[in-house]
Write a protein that holds these residues in place. Structure first.
Motif, PDB file in Angstrom:
ATOM      1  N   THR A 191     -16.679  17.569   1.966  1.00 61.19           N
ATOM      2  CA  THR A 191     -16.102  17.434   0.167  1.00 61.19           C
ATOM      3  C   THR A 191     -16.916  16.272  -0.207  1.00 61.19           C
ATOM      4  OG1 THR A 191     -13.775  17.682   1.160  1.00 61.19           O
ATOM      5  CG2 THR A 191     -14.281  16.237  -0.993  1.00 61.19           C
ATOM      6  N   VAL A 232     -18.663  13.550  -2.322  1.00 58.47           N
ATOM      7  CA  VAL A 232     -17.708  12.333  -3.370  1.00 58.47           C
ATOM      8  C   VAL A 232     -18.312  12.301  -4.558  1.00 58.47           C
ATOM      9  CG1 VAL A 232     -16.515   9.785  -2.733  1.00 58.47           C
ATOM     10  CG2 VAL A 232     -16.570  11.556  -0.858  1.00 58.47           C
ATOM     11  N   TYR A 249     -24.474   6.750  -5.387  1.00 56.97           N
ATOM     12  CA  TYR A 249     -22.857   5.669  -5.203  1.00 56.97           C
ATOM     13  C   TYR A 249     -22.723   4.249  -5.085  1.00 56.97           C
ATOM     14  CZ  TYR A 249     -17.220   5.729  -4.052  1.00 56.97           C
ATOM     15  OH  TYR A 249     -16.332   4.551  -4.288  1.00 56.97           O
ATOM     16  N   PHE A 297     -20.224  12.093   1.572  1.00 58.81           N
ATOM     17  CA  PHE A 297     -18.768  12.587   1.532  1.00 58.81           C
ATOM     18  C   PHE A 297     -18.075  11.982   2.050  1.00 58.81           C
ATOM     19  CE2 PHE A 297     -23.445  14.752   1.238  1.00 58.81           C
ATOM     20  CZ  PHE A 297     -23.285  16.237   0.797  1.00 58.81           C
ATOM     21  N   PHE A 298     -17.235  13.554   2.477  1.00 63.59           N
ATOM     22  CA  PHE A 298     -16.150  13.264   3.247  1.00 63.59           C
ATOM     23  C   PHE A 298     -15.745  14.123   3.865  1.00 63.59           C
ATOM     24  CE2 PHE A 298     -11.274  12.721   4.704  1.00 63.59           C
ATOM     25  CZ  PHE A 298     -11.437  11.342   4.902  1.00 63.59           C
ATOM     26  N   LEU A 301     -16.479   8.743   5.732  1.00 60.92           N
ATOM     27  CA  LEU A 301     -16.990   8.542   5.604  1.00 60.92           C
ATOM     28  C   LEU A 301     -18.558   9.136   5.529  1.00 60.92           C
ATOM     29  CD1 LEU A 301     -15.827   6.106   3.259  1.00 60.92           C
ATOM     30  CD2 LEU A 301     -15.582   8.390   2.051  1.00 60.92           C
ATOM     31  N   CYS A 316     -22.474   9.421   4.933  1.00 58.90           N
ATOM     32  CA  CYS A 316     -23.805   8.691   3.923  1.00 58.90           C
ATOM     33  C   CYS A 316     -24.233   9.083   4.184  1.00 58.90           C
ATOM     34  CB  CYS A 316     -23.394   7.052   3.691  1.00 58.90           C
ATOM     35  SG  CYS A 316     -24.421   6.905   2.920  1.00 58.90           S
ATOM     36  N   SER A 375     -17.060   4.634   8.941  1.00 61.79           N
ATOM     37  CA  SER A 375     -18.033   5.992   8.168  1.00 61.79           C
ATOM     38  C   SER A 375     -19.559   6.068   9.110  1.00 61.79           C
ATOM     39  CB  SER A 375     -18.585   4.829   6.864  1.00 61.79           C
ATOM     40  OG  SER A 375     -17.992   4.588   5.545  1.00 61.79           O
TER      41      SER A 375
END
Length: 379
Positions: free
Chosen positions: A259, A261, A265, A280-281, A288, A290, A325
């Motif tokens: 998904t 995000v 960011y 993203f997730f 998460l 990155c 993450s």
């Protein structure tokens, strides 16, 4: 406004409807594949070594259209695809004793008067017929998907892999084609990383290793169309914007359960601002992810930068129930041995992958891709 109880009831009924529809589609698909397999077997036996002459398949197709007006899917080309479908899979299918029970006289030479067995694949106990081969997956995949896989792979293990991935990720034929062109099979699980060291749970570490590839094909990025500037002046931000404009394609390329995000960011600590390129997730990893974009060769300093982002994400963004993450450096090129050497000193889970753009593809393949303007008109 529906009450919570009524909302739950609606969701329960809706899920039952969707599951029933899915089972119905799978049942129809299995019948169709078994029919095509049986016809392919019949055509193969008679056209390869039998008495059929040149042009027989064309004549059969034409006569079928006359006797069954409105019939679709039985052109001469389609019938030849059915023959290929049978010839590529019959040795694997026949290894199953469960399937062999239903074959009857299929080992005998077929004649024009022979019945075509259209139930060959529809066994009562669809168990594995070869190593890692699942007949249920096989029967759930559409015929056009199967032909795409047959045309672009050379081994059973490759085909089994793409069948399973297509079912699990619900790939359309065009998504499957993209994955085949990117040669996902040969790039799976080869990402230089420190996951087994940095992720304490062994199962989660293995999931992460399987999730990411070592190379991604970003065929929607055409450096020549990004502006009049020199290719050397194309920086990460330009590539990032191309990805953002094609985020759905990027997610499908990147893998399942991602998904988006956000991009650039914002993360801040002690008055110092940081901006991660893509965030993203991933639902399966429950973490998460990155992604840092780099237009050139991999540099060890990129890992330090990514470590900072992961620290901030874990401290400020990650939920209590989520896993730590994960960071991915996505660069133009990387020496795998060098990456594996330097990455082990970091305690945050990270990996380094490379990407190819449209400009890196062979000229023959680039010309085979649809024109951007033509695609816009179709859309």
């Amino acid at each position: 406004m529906l009450s919570e109880d009524l909302h739950n009831m609606v969701c329960t009924i809706k899920n039952a409807i969707l599951e029933s529809q899915l089972r119905a589609v799978k049942a129809v698909n299995a019948e169709q594949l078994s029919l095509y397999y049986g016809i392919g077997q019949y055509v193969s036996a008679n056209s390869r070594k039998g008495f059929w002459g040149t042009g027989a398949i064309d004549a059969i197709s034409e006569q079928l259209r006359k006797e069954l007006p409105g019939l679709r899917g039985f052109s001469a080309t389609s019938i030849k695809k059915m023959r290929s479908f049978y010839e590529e899979w019959h040795e694997v299918i026949n290894k199953s004793s469960a399937v062999a029970v239903n074959l009857g006289t299929t080992d005998k030479s077929l004649t024009v008067d022979s019945e075509i067995d259209t139930k060959v694949l529809l066994v009562d106990n669809p168990t594995a017929v070869a190593v890692d081969f699942n007949l249920s997956d096989f029967l759930s995949l559409g015929f056009s998907h199967h032909i795409e896989i047959i045309n672009k792979t050379t081994s059973t293990s490759e085909r089994v892999f793409y069948i399973h991935q297509a079912i699990q990720n619900r790939w359309s034929k065009y998504t499957l084609r993209t994955q085949l062109e990117a040669d996902v099979y040969h790039h799976q699980g080869t990402l230089p990383n420190n996951f087994t060291k940095a992720i304490s749970d062994t199962r989660s570490a293995l999931k992460a290793i399987e999730m990411f590839k070592d190379e991604y094909l970003l065929d929607y990025i055409n450096v020549e169309e990004l502006g009049e500037r020199d290719k050397e002046d194309i920086d990460e931000r330009v590539i990032e914007q191309a990805i953002i404009h094609n985020i759905k394609k990027f997610i499908m390329t990147f893998g399942r359960d991602f998904t988006f995000v956000g991009n650039q960011y914002h993360l801040e600590v002690f008055g110092v601002d940081h901006f991660s390129d893509l965030l993203f997730f991933n639902r399966e990893l429950n973490a998460l992810v990155c992604v840092e974009l780099k237009r050139g060769d991999f540099k060890a300093s990129y890992l330090g930068q990514l470590t900072t982002y992961l620290r901030l994400l874990d401290d400020q963004v990650r939920k209590p129930h989520e896993n730590p993450s994960i960071g991915i450096v996505l660069c133009k090129s990387a020496n795998k041995e060098y990456v594996e050497y330097v990455i082990q000193d970091y305690d945050k889970p990270m990996g380094v992958a490379t990407y190819r753009t449209l400009n890196d593809m062979p000229e023959k393949l680039r010309k085979a891709l649809p024109d951007v303007e033509e695609l816009k008109k179709l859309l």
